[in-house]
Design a protein around this motif. Structure first.
Motif, mmCIF file in Angstrom:
data_model
loop_
_atom_site.group_PDB
_atom_site.id
_atom_site.type_symbol
_atom_site.label_atom_id
_atom_site.label_comp_id
_atom_site.label_asym_id
_atom_site.label_seq_id
_atom_site.Cartn_x
_atom_site.Cartn_y
_atom_site.Cartn_z
ATOM 1 N N GLU A 224 0.863 -1.342 -0.031
ATOM 2 C CA GLU A 224 0.032 0.054 -0.059
ATOM 3 C C GLU A 224 0.769 1.414 0.041
ATOM 4 O O GLU A 224 0.731 2.327 -0.711
ATOM 5 C CB GLU A 224 -1.066 -0.019 1.335
ATOM 6 C CG GLU A 224 -1.937 1.191 1.117
ATOM 7 C CD GLU A 224 -2.939 1.042 0.092
ATOM 8 O OE1 GLU A 224 -3.563 2.375 -0.258
ATOM 9 O OE2 GLU A 224 -3.146 0.147 -0.466
ATOM 10 N N LYS B 5 2.242 1.767 -3.592
ATOM 11 C CA LYS B 5 1.342 2.539 -4.356
ATOM 12 C C LYS B 5 1.300 4.032 -4.138
ATOM 13 O O LYS B 5 1.320 4.652 -5.061
ATOM 14 C CB LYS B 5 0.143 1.892 -4.222
ATOM 15 C CG LYS B 5 -0.284 0.594 -4.464
ATOM 16 C CD LYS B 5 -1.743 -0.104 -4.340
ATOM 17 C CE LYS B 5 -1.650 -1.579 -4.870
ATOM 18 N NZ LYS B 5 -3.088 -2.168 -4.362
ATOM 19 N N ASN C 294 4.396 5.743 -5.425
ATOM 20 C CA ASN C 294 4.477 5.843 -6.894
ATOM 21 C C ASN C 294 3.653 7.121 -7.240
ATOM 22 O O ASN C 294 4.075 7.736 -8.152
ATOM 23 C CB ASN C 294 4.283 4.676 -7.365
ATOM 24 C CG ASN C 294 5.239 3.634 -7.451
ATOM 25 O OD1 ASN C 294 6.378 3.936 -7.139
ATOM 26 N ND2 ASN C 294 4.640 2.317 -7.375
#
Length: 302
Positions: free
Chosen positions: A56, A59, A62
């Motif tokens: 998580e 993500k 990013n």
């Protein structure tokens, strides 16, 4: 990896993209692990993050590497001591805006009798940070005082009004009656509802779009690429919304009603001049921490 190692490695990855790379990483980790203060994060430096939590985090990281603002990634921004929901439909609340909120609150409690019924409008409400912070302060002071006042938040964006609605419950609590808080979709004062609001308001406050159109592309990527241009662009010189609000507000403010603006860093003098030429008196400024005149307020003399 231990949390301390994650902070060290990924802070370096954000260097050059973010002005606060370590803080960004810490905020993302704290959000994922539900840490509500930095002490918990510090005490967990030697602990390992679970695989699911780390996925998580990656993500989210990013997205930050693509310059998405942290506030949009975690859908949260602290303002006036409260946690506001934010997404790409609204401008992220800034600390400078707290100067405006604090001055409005101080004016309410120092100028007006706290048993009076006040009508307060926030033009260009966005996330609701200004209006709901003011309302929360009044509610904390006196439930009776809060409930006899009327609050109107106006925005052209349906998405922004949906965010304001979420924050209405977040900031004021689900137990509060919202009958006295109206969220109105309108292009400034153009909605037909305004036909019944002449000479109604004691206070109008606004943080309108005020960035000159040509300056939008000079803003940082996280602002120009992700924050809504609708909430940023103030026309060729950044003054479009100020001028229209000043001209139109005279219909809706009571005699001696107050108009509060957040000002761009170099626009206060021009705002003052336009207010002075259109019936406003006793105009004053308040400075932000950088020394710029960030607040402009004037009284309408009819």
């Amino acid at each position: 990896m231990k949390i301390s190692e994650i902070i060290s490695i990924y802070s370096k990855k954000l260097t050059g993209i973010s002005l606060t790379p370590r803080l960004d990483v810490e905020v993302l980790i704290s959000h994922i692990l539900n840490f509500d203060d930095k002490t918990k994060l510090i005490l967990s430096h030697d602990k390992e993050m679970s695989d699911n939590d780390f996925l998580e985090f990656e993500k989210m990281l990013n997205r930050r590497l693509k310059s998405v603002p942290v506030a949009y990634i975690i859908n949260n921004k602290e303002f006036m001591g409260h946690d506001f929901y934010v997404d790409e439909n609204v401008l992220i609340p800034r600390p400078d805006t707290e100067i405006v909120v604090e001055d409005v609150i101080n004016t309410i409690f120092n100028k007006y009798n706290n048993t009076e019924k006040l009508n307060i409008m926030d033009m260009c409400i966005g996330s609701g940070a200004i209006l709901l912070s003011i309302a929360r302060s009044m509610l904390e002071y006196s439930s009776d005082f809060f409930h006899q006042c009327k609050f109107v938040g106006v925005d052209i964006s349906k998405g922004a009004l949906e965010v304001s609605s979420i924050n209405r419950e977040r900031i004021l609590g689900s137990i509060s009656s919202y009958d006295n808080i109206q969220l109105l979709e309108s292009n400034l004062f153009k909605s037909p509802e305004f036909d019944n609001m002449h000479d109604m308001f004691d206070i109008i406050v606004s943080n309108p779009p005020y960035i000159p159109e040509a300056d939008i592309q000079t803003l940082s990527p996280d602002v120009k690429n992700y924050e809504p241009s609708l909430a940023l662009s103030g026309g060729n010189d950044g003054m479009n919304f100020y001028k229209e609000i000043i001209l139109e507000s005279s219909k809706y403010l009571k005699n001696n009603g107050l108009l509060f603006f957040e000002s761009g860093h170099d626009q206060a003098d021009e705002i003052k001049s336009f207010m002075k030429n259109n019936g406003f008196v006793d105009i004053y400024f308040k400075k932000d921490l950088q020394g710029f005149n960030r607040l402009v307020c004037g009284k309408l003399r009819k």
